[in-house]
Motif scaffolding. Structure first.
Motif, PDB file in Angstrom:
ATOM      1  N   GLU A  13       0.837  -1.208   0.000  1.00 47.85           N
ATOM      2  CA  GLU A  13       0.000   0.000   0.000  1.00 47.85           C
ATOM      3  C   GLU A  13       0.871   1.257   0.000  1.00 47.85           C
ATOM      4  N   TRP A  14       1.895   1.251   0.835  1.00 44.55           N
ATOM      5  CA  TRP A  14       2.767   2.420   1.036  1.00 44.55           C
ATOM      6  C   TRP A  14       3.463   2.839  -0.259  1.00 44.55           C
ATOM      7  N   LYS A  15       4.008   1.868  -0.974  1.00 39.76           N
ATOM      8  CA  LYS A  15       4.798   2.219  -2.154  1.00 39.76           C
ATOM      9  C   LYS A  15       3.942   2.625  -3.353  1.00 39.76           C
ATOM     10  N   GLN A  16       2.638   2.451  -3.250  1.00 37.09           N
ATOM     11  CA  GLN A  16       1.749   2.920  -4.313  1.00 37.09           C
ATOM     12  C   GLN A  16       1.252   4.338  -4.065  1.00 37.09           C
ATOM     13  N   LYS A  17       1.515   4.861  -2.872  1.00 34.61           N
ATOM     14  CA  LYS A  17       1.074   6.217  -2.536  1.00 34.61           C
ATOM     15  C   LYS A  17       1.943   7.246  -3.254  1.00 34.61           C
ATOM     16  N   GLU A  18       1.340   8.376  -3.551  1.00 36.24           N
ATOM     17  CA  GLU A  18       2.072   9.493  -4.128  1.00 36.24           C
ATOM     18  C   GLU A  18       2.357  10.530  -3.043  1.00 36.24           C
ATOM     19  N   PHE A  19       3.588  10.998  -2.988  1.00 39.91           N
ATOM     20  CA  PHE A  19       3.984  12.056  -2.072  1.00 39.91           C
ATOM     21  C   PHE A  19       4.560  13.180  -2.913  1.00 39.91           C
ATOM     22  N   ASP A  20       4.017  14.382  -2.742  1.00 43.62           N
ATOM     23  CA  ASP A  20       4.384  15.524  -3.594  1.00 43.62           C
ATOM     24  C   ASP A  20       4.144  15.195  -5.062  1.00 43.62           C
ATOM     25  N   GLY A  21       3.096  14.425  -5.312  1.00 41.70           N
ATOM     26  CA  GLY A  21       2.731  14.103  -6.690  1.00 41.70           C
ATOM     27  C   GLY A  21       3.586  13.045  -7.348  1.00 41.70           C
ATOM     28  N   LYS A  22       4.443  12.370  -6.560  1.00 39.80           N
ATOM     29  CA  LYS A  22       5.342  11.366  -7.127  1.00 39.80           C
ATOM     30  C   LYS A  22       5.240  10.052  -6.373  1.00 39.80           C
ATOM     31  N   LYS A  23       5.400   8.965  -7.108  1.00 40.57           N
ATOM     32  CA  LYS A  23       5.526   7.651  -6.483  1.00 40.57           C
ATOM     33  C   LYS A  23       7.003   7.335  -6.259  1.00 40.57           C
ATOM     34  N   PHE A  24       7.275   6.343  -5.457  1.00 38.96           N
ATOM     35  CA  PHE A  24       8.650   5.937  -5.198  1.00 38.96           C
ATOM     36  C   PHE A  24       9.293   5.371  -6.467  1.00 38.96           C
ATOM     37  N   GLU A  25      10.513   5.784  -6.725  1.00 32.93           N
ATOM     38  CA  GLU A  25      11.285   5.144  -7.786  1.00 32.93           C
ATOM     39  C   GLU A  25      11.778   3.785  -7.290  1.00 32.93           C
ATOM     40  N   ILE A  26      12.327   3.781  -6.099  1.00 31.53           N
ATOM     41  CA  ILE A  26      12.761   2.554  -5.440  1.00 31.53           C
ATOM     42  C   ILE A  26      12.259   2.599  -4.004  1.00 31.53           C
ATOM     43  N   PHE A  27      11.460   1.645  -3.604  1.00 29.27           N
ATOM     44  CA  PHE A  27      10.942   1.569  -2.245  1.00 29.27           C
ATOM     45  C   PHE A  27      11.718   0.494  -1.490  1.00 29.27           C
ATOM     46  N   CYS A  28      12.331   0.873  -0.384  1.00 32.60           N
ATOM     47  CA  CYS A  28      13.168  -0.054   0.381  1.00 32.60           C
ATOM     48  C   CYS A  28      12.359  -0.723   1.492  1.00 32.60           C
ATOM     49  N   GLU A  29      12.182  -2.012   1.364  1.00 36.39           N
ATOM     50  CA  GLU A  29      11.412  -2.774   2.342  1.00 36.39           C
ATOM     51  C   GLU A  29      12.322  -3.238   3.478  1.00 36.39           C
ATOM     52  N   ASP A  30      11.892  -2.986   4.701  1.00 37.74           N
ATOM     53  CA  ASP A  30      12.696  -3.384   5.853  1.00 37.74           C
ATOM     54  C   ASP A  30      11.815  -4.162   6.832  1.00 37.74           C
ATOM     55  N   GLY A  31      12.005  -3.983   8.129  1.00 35.30           N
ATOM     56  CA  GLY A  31      11.170  -4.672   9.101  1.00 35.30           C
ATOM     57  C   GLY A  31      11.884  -5.804   9.807  1.00 35.30           C
ATOM     58  N   ALA A  52      18.177   3.657   3.460  1.00 37.92           N
ATOM     59  CA  ALA A  52      18.967   2.517   2.987  1.00 37.92           C
ATOM     60  C   ALA A  52      19.784   2.912   1.764  1.00 37.92           C
ATOM     61  N   ASN A  53      21.010   2.416   1.695  1.00 40.89           N
ATOM     62  CA  ASN A  53      21.867   2.692   0.536  1.00 40.89           C
ATOM     63  C   ASN A  53      21.571   1.704  -0.583  1.00 40.89           C
ATOM     64  N   ALA A  54      20.378   1.786  -1.103  1.00 41.25           N
ATOM     65  CA  ALA A  54      19.976   0.913  -2.205  1.00 41.25           C
ATOM     66  C   ALA A  54      19.843   1.760  -3.455  1.00 41.25           C
ATOM     67  N   GLY A 128      18.991   5.948  -0.212  1.00 41.30           N
ATOM     68  CA  GLY A 128      19.786   7.028   0.352  1.00 41.30           C
ATOM     69  C   GLY A 128      20.935   7.499  -0.509  1.00 41.30           C
ATOM     70  N   LYS A 129      21.101   6.956  -1.684  1.00 37.57           N
ATOM     71  CA  LYS A 129      22.191   7.378  -2.552  1.00 37.57           C
ATOM     72  C   LYS A 129      21.985   8.825  -3.013  1.00 37.57           C
ATOM     73  N   GLY A 130      23.069   9.553  -3.135  1.00 37.00           N
ATOM     74  CA  GLY A 130      23.004  10.895  -3.677  1.00 37.00           C
ATOM     75  C   GLY A 130      22.788  11.992  -2.659  1.00 37.00           C
TER      76      GLY A 130
END
Length: 226
Positions: A13-31, A52-54, A128-130
């Motif tokens: 659900e989280w990675k399909q949400k838009e924040f500032d009109g954008k979706k995640f390019e890469i969503f890092c799953e943890d837990g 995460a440095n992914a 977290g790259k860049g």
């Protein structure tokens, strides 16, 4: 539905949400790294990290990456060595530093098994790259906390940790809890309790501080919590 399945559902659900009109390019799953091991712990510890440095999609599953490390199938970097060392202290507060390392004062590879006993939560789920300076990172984290707070709280609710070790993230998360009583320990570290979970201030495990200092400071802080 077990906790891992609940987390997967939340992330979908989280990675399909838009924040500032954008979706995640890469969503890092943890837990939770290994749910069976985690649930068998007398003290359930989650480490609250920054990001995460992914850089590639195949690097984005933090849980799987840590499980591979725990099984000695991938690199055991400094940050994860420190988390393993800290987790071991919670199991044996009387442990000495030399019990965690080899003759060169390097954290022993055998310690990587402790990764299976923890949970890891990143405040920012994009990679977290860049991000090249501390001000930029702090701004990124402040924005992530504000935007994702409801999801971050849901993730922590699923994990149900007894202690959340805030690894350079304490002040980012503390302000989200309005009615918490903050306590300063003799070490100078702070913590607050939300419901039954203690949120504890701690250095980032990837800092330039040496292993012996990170070991000794965490040991002191943890001894004051009890």
């Amino acid at each position: 539905m077990n906790k891992t399945e609940q987390l997967n559902e939340l992330f979908d659900e989280w990675k399909q949400k838009e924040f500032d009109g954008k979706k995640f390019e890469i969503f890092c799953e943890d837990g939770i790294v290994d749910e069976i091991e985690f649930e068998n712990q007398n003290l359930k510890v989650a480490f609250l990290l920054k990001d995460a440095n992914a850089e590639k999609p195949e690097e984005s599953n933090v849980r799987n990456n840590l499980l591979n490390t725990a099984n000695e199938e991938s690199n055991f970097g400094k940050m994860w060595k420190v988390l393993c060392m800290w987790k071991r202290i919670t199991e044996d507060p009387n442990i000495s530093f030399k019990d965690c390392c080899d003759e060169k004062f390097e954290i022993d590879m055998s310690m990587c098994k402790y990764l299976k006993k923890i949970a890891v939560v990143n405040l920012a789920k994009e990679h977290g790259k860049g991000v090249n300076n501390q001000d930029e990172l702090n701004n990124k984290l402040a924005k992530a906390v504000k935007q994702y707070y409801d999801y971050t709280q849901k993730e922590l609710d699923i994990i149900e940790p007894d202690i959340v070790v805030c690894c350079g993230t304490y002040y980012h998360i503390r302000d989200q809890y309005e009615n918490c009583d903050e306590i300063t320990l003799p070490s100078g570290a702070k913590y607050f309790t939300n419901d039954k979970t203690k949120f504890v201030e701690m250095y980032h495990p990837g800092s330039y501080t040496g292993y012996p200092v990170l070991f000794a400071y965490f040991k002191e802080v943890y001894s004051n919590l009890k």
